[in-house]
Design an enzyme around this catalytic site. Sequence first.
Site, mmCIF file in Angstrom:
data_model
loop_
_atom_site.group_PDB
_atom_site.id
_atom_site.type_symbol
_atom_site.label_atom_id
_atom_site.label_comp_id
_atom_site.label_asym_id
_atom_site.label_seq_id
_atom_site.Cartn_x
_atom_site.Cartn_y
_atom_site.Cartn_z
ATOM 1 N N CYS A 106 0.881 -1.282 0.082
ATOM 2 C CA CYS A 106 0.288 -0.148 -0.018
ATOM 3 C C CYS A 106 1.068 1.182 0.103
ATOM 4 O O CYS A 106 1.352 1.584 0.895
ATOM 5 C CB CYS A 106 -0.879 0.012 1.154
ATOM 6 S SG CYS A 106 -1.816 1.644 1.301
ATOM 7 N N CYS A 109 -0.544 4.244 2.123
ATOM 8 C CA CYS A 109 -0.571 4.194 3.915
ATOM 9 C C CYS A 109 -0.078 2.613 4.176
ATOM 10 O O CYS A 109 0.924 2.302 3.883
ATOM 11 C CB CYS A 109 -1.997 4.644 4.216
ATOM 12 S SG CYS A 109 -3.306 3.865 3.397
ATOM 13 N N SER A 110 -1.022 1.907 4.840
ATOM 14 C CA SER A 110 -0.528 0.716 5.176
ATOM 15 C C SER A 110 -1.854 -0.406 4.917
ATOM 16 O O SER A 110 -1.955 -0.995 5.782
ATOM 17 C CB SER A 110 0.045 0.858 6.418
ATOM 18 O OG SER A 110 -1.197 1.234 7.422
ATOM 19 N N CYS A 111 -2.723 -0.371 3.995
ATOM 20 C CA CYS A 111 -3.944 -0.971 3.892
ATOM 21 C C CYS A 111 -3.300 -2.412 3.918
ATOM 22 O O CYS A 111 -2.345 -2.686 3.127
ATOM 23 C CB CYS A 111 -4.657 -0.654 2.595
ATOM 24 S SG CYS A 111 -5.185 1.033 2.713
#
Lengths: 204, 96
Positions: A106, A109-111
Amino acid sequence: MSDEHPPLIHAERSRRATRILAIRQLLVEKGVVTTDELDDIIVRARARTPADGAKVVARAWLDEAFRERLLTDARAAVGDLGYPLSHDAELAVVENTADVHHLVVCTLCSCYPSSLLGPPPDWYKSFAYRQRAVIEPRAVLREFGLELADDVRLRVVDSTADIRYLVLPRRPAGTEDLGEDALAELVTRDSMIGVAEARSRDRV
Amino acid sequence: MGTLGFRAGDPVMVRATEVGHHHRTPWFVKGKQGKVRLVHGEFFNPESRAHGGDGLPKRRLCQVEFQQRDIWGALYRGSANDVLLVDLFEHWLERP
């Protein structure tokens, strides 16, 4: 010296932690979210571990009909296995084959498919991984110990929006006699992100 | 908007617009050409929701495939077959 108290662990909060706490407090004060809801989200995320994703993968290796459903309607398939997904994100499963390898990142962000794997590892959230996974993914894989042949197409999947991606790794050779639990042991978290393959049975 | 009706297989160009608000289109695909691989369905518009809006109308979310070489040029050291899949909202896409 011996009768002194050990120093209190009282590390200064990082700027980032301070900012997160401030945002949390504002969200609660403005009624966007309650502390109970936040706690519930954290409890739910921590209730899942990569062992849950591994069960899904092992089932897909054993059950052709389940595998097809998993690839076409992941929400329904994992729901049948007792993993109801929350409604704030969809799940898609991408399958590694002899010809195609998937790597999930991602970049914004950090999906991450937390509803099956639990919270993401720290490196997944690092700037280094998020940048390098798109521009030099083969070098990243090499650092994780996976040398991908040139004729294997590498498909990097950037989960920029509402879909969370889980990789269905290839079933290791020589595992025809193994049952679901033994197969699940071979499925690592990293293999479901795509930075590794599933373990071979002699390396468990 | 919302009537572009992209379908799997359609060539698309990502709008190269710079916007000041939160959006979910990575810089490295802006202005690049790719191909719609599949349409995920309709989702709340994150550009509205991030700023207190209701996210409506929902927007179609497309999975777009880019050739890595088209994005990074000679900087890309992998195989010529390597691709990058990025989920992009339809209002960021146009017909090339």
